[in-house]
Design an enzyme around this catalytic site. Structure first.
Site, PDB file in Angstrom:
ATOM      1  N   SER A   1      10.887  -2.844  14.481  1.00 35.92           N
ATOM      2  CA  SER A   1      11.848  -3.484  15.387  1.00 35.92           C
ATOM      3  C   SER A   1      13.135  -3.875  14.640  1.00 35.92           C
ATOM      4  O   SER A   1      14.230  -3.794  15.216  1.00 35.92           O
ATOM      5  CB  SER A   1      11.226  -4.692  16.087  1.00 35.92           C
ATOM      6  OG  SER A   1      10.882  -5.688  15.163  1.00 35.92           O
ATOM      7  N   ASN A   2      13.018  -4.258  13.388  1.00 38.87           N
ATOM      8  CA  ASN A   2      14.241  -4.545  12.620  1.00 38.87           C
ATOM      9  C   ASN A   2      15.058  -3.275  12.409  1.00 38.87           C
ATOM     10  O   ASN A   2      16.284  -3.286  12.573  1.00 38.87           O
ATOM     11  CB  ASN A   2      13.887  -5.184  11.270  1.00 38.87           C
ATOM     12  CG  ASN A   2      13.633  -6.670  11.416  1.00 38.87           C
ATOM     13  OD1 ASN A   2      14.562  -7.444  11.632  1.00 38.87           O
ATOM     14  ND2 ASN A   2      12.384  -7.072  11.317  1.00 38.87           N
TER      15      ASN A   2
ATOM     16  N   LEU B   1       8.411  -4.255  -4.913  1.00 37.67           N
ATOM     17  CA  LEU B   1       9.168  -3.288  -5.724  1.00 37.67           C
ATOM     18  C   LEU B   1       9.438  -3.920  -7.078  1.00 37.67           C
ATOM     19  O   LEU B   1       9.731  -5.110  -7.163  1.00 37.67           O
ATOM     20  CB  LEU B   1      10.487  -2.940  -5.041  1.00 37.67           C
ATOM     21  CG  LEU B   1      10.334  -2.249  -3.695  1.00 37.67           C
ATOM     22  CD1 LEU B   1      11.673  -2.179  -2.987  1.00 37.67           C
ATOM     23  CD2 LEU B   1       9.749  -0.859  -3.875  1.00 37.67           C
TER      24      LEU B   1
ATOM     25  N   HIS C   1      12.572 -11.905   5.596  1.00 37.29           N
ATOM     26  CA  HIS C   1      11.276 -12.570   5.492  1.00 37.29           C
ATOM     27  C   HIS C   1      11.126 -13.536   6.673  1.00 37.29           C
ATOM     28  O   HIS C   1      12.055 -14.285   6.990  1.00 37.29           O
ATOM     29  CB  HIS C   1      11.179 -13.331   4.168  1.00 37.29           C
ATOM     30  CG  HIS C   1       9.841 -13.971   3.989  1.00 37.29           C
ATOM     31  ND1 HIS C   1       8.719 -13.252   3.618  1.00 37.29           N
ATOM     32  CD2 HIS C   1       9.424 -15.252   4.161  1.00 37.29           C
ATOM     33  CE1 HIS C   1       7.685 -14.061   3.568  1.00 37.29           C
ATOM     34  NE2 HIS C   1       8.068 -15.279   3.894  1.00 37.29           N
TER      35      HIS C   1
ATOM     36  N   ASP D   1       9.750 -12.749  -2.749  1.00 39.74           N
ATOM     37  CA  ASP D   1      10.525 -13.475  -1.724  1.00 39.74           C
ATOM     38  C   ASP D   1      11.395 -14.561  -2.365  1.00 39.74           C
ATOM     39  O   ASP D   1      11.485 -15.685  -1.867  1.00 39.74           O
ATOM     40  CB  ASP D   1       9.584 -14.091  -0.667  1.00 39.74           C
ATOM     41  CG  ASP D   1       8.759 -13.025   0.037  1.00 39.74           C
ATOM     42  OD1 ASP D   1       9.274 -11.916   0.228  1.00 39.74           O
ATOM     43  OD2 ASP D   1       7.608 -13.306   0.399  1.00 39.74           O
TER      44      ASP D   1
ATOM     45  N   GLU E   1      15.287 -12.412  14.002  1.00 39.80           N
ATOM     46  CA  GLU E   1      15.482 -11.390  12.955  1.00 39.80           C
ATOM     47  C   GLU E   1      16.400 -10.276  13.440  1.00 39.80           C
ATOM     48  O   GLU E   1      17.266  -9.806  12.684  1.00 39.80           O
ATOM     49  CB  GLU E   1      14.135 -10.762  12.564  1.00 39.80           C
ATOM     50  CG  GLU E   1      13.222 -11.684  11.789  1.00 39.80           C
ATOM     51  CD  GLU E   1      11.939 -10.998  11.327  1.00 39.80           C
ATOM     52  OE1 GLU E   1      11.295 -11.543  10.442  1.00 39.80           O
ATOM     53  OE2 GLU E   1      11.568  -9.927  11.855  1.00 39.80           O
TER      54      GLU E   1
END
Ligand code: GAR
Length: 208
Positions: free
Chosen positions: A18-19, A100, A116, A152, A181
């Site tokens: 969705s983002n 990552l 996030h 994060d 978001e």
């Protein structure tokens, strides 16, 4: 800027996308002066790949290798090669559920961003909406941040608050966070594409 003269995004995701959809729509509407060059997923049948193809965006599954929470070395190299071949200016993590590390972050230093689903530094890690509900906070939200070696943890670009309601379930709260978001991420990426964002240590400054 790459040789196409367009600001190019490489989107990585593991979920429904969705983002990514909101970002693709913002590119199409000119709200982000750029384009999604490629979408890559570590999950073969992820919705994000199907959604990307609806926008005519190249979408690929690249196997993550032998680990559960990160890419193995060969896989990380393949992701890097693909993103470099597409001359990507910014790597956009959109629900990418792997960490990552080293070589990848050095190759795209200060050019990897993440969204996030909490107001960081509260509730890093998995299912942040559930952590918020379990903790009993009255307000949570979402955070767009640069990605560094910590989980994060990188400099915060933008945040949006979302109230927690008394009858919320994890699902209803996550859904409300996702509405926020879909506004916040395209706005932040648009500002990055326009060169309106500078980083001073941990502080991120916006030219309005
Ligand atoms: C989003 O809510 C995002 O914040 C979260 O995954 C969801 C992906 O949804 N990311 C994380 O939890 C990262 N730690 P989407 O695939 O519909 O964009």
């Amino acid at each position: 800027m790459n040789r196409t003269g367009r600001y190019r995004l490489g989107v990585l995701g593991s979920g429904k996308g969705s983002n990514m959809t909101a970002i693709a729509e913002a590119c199409a509407a000119g709200k982000i002066p750029g384009e999604i060059a490629v979408v890559i997923s570590d999950v073969a049948d992820a919705g994000i790949l199907q959604n990307a193809r609806k926008f005519g965006v190249a979408a690929e599954f690249i196997a993550p290798g032998k680990y559960r929470t990160k890419l193995d070395e060969d896989s990380e190299r393949t992701y890097l090669e693909r993103l470099r071949a597409e001359e990507v200016d910014l790597v956009v993590l959109a629900g990418f559920m792997r960490i990552l590390k080293g070589e990848f972050l050095r190759a795209f230093a200060n050019r990897v961003v993440n969204i996030h689903p909490s107001l960081l530094p509260a509730f890093p890690g998995l299912e942040a909406w559930k952590q918020a509900l379990d903790h009993g906070v009255k307000v949570t939200g979402c955070t767009v941040h640069f990605v560094d070696q910590g989980v994060d943890n990188g400099p915060i670009i933008a945040q949006e608050a979302v109230p927690v309601l008394e009858d919320d379930t994890p699902e209803t709260l996550h859904a409300r966070i996702q509405v926020a978001e879909r506004q916040l991420y395209p706005t932040a990426i648009g500002a990055l594409a326009e060169g309106r964002i500078t980083v001073k240590g941990r502080r991120v400054l916006w030219k309005r």
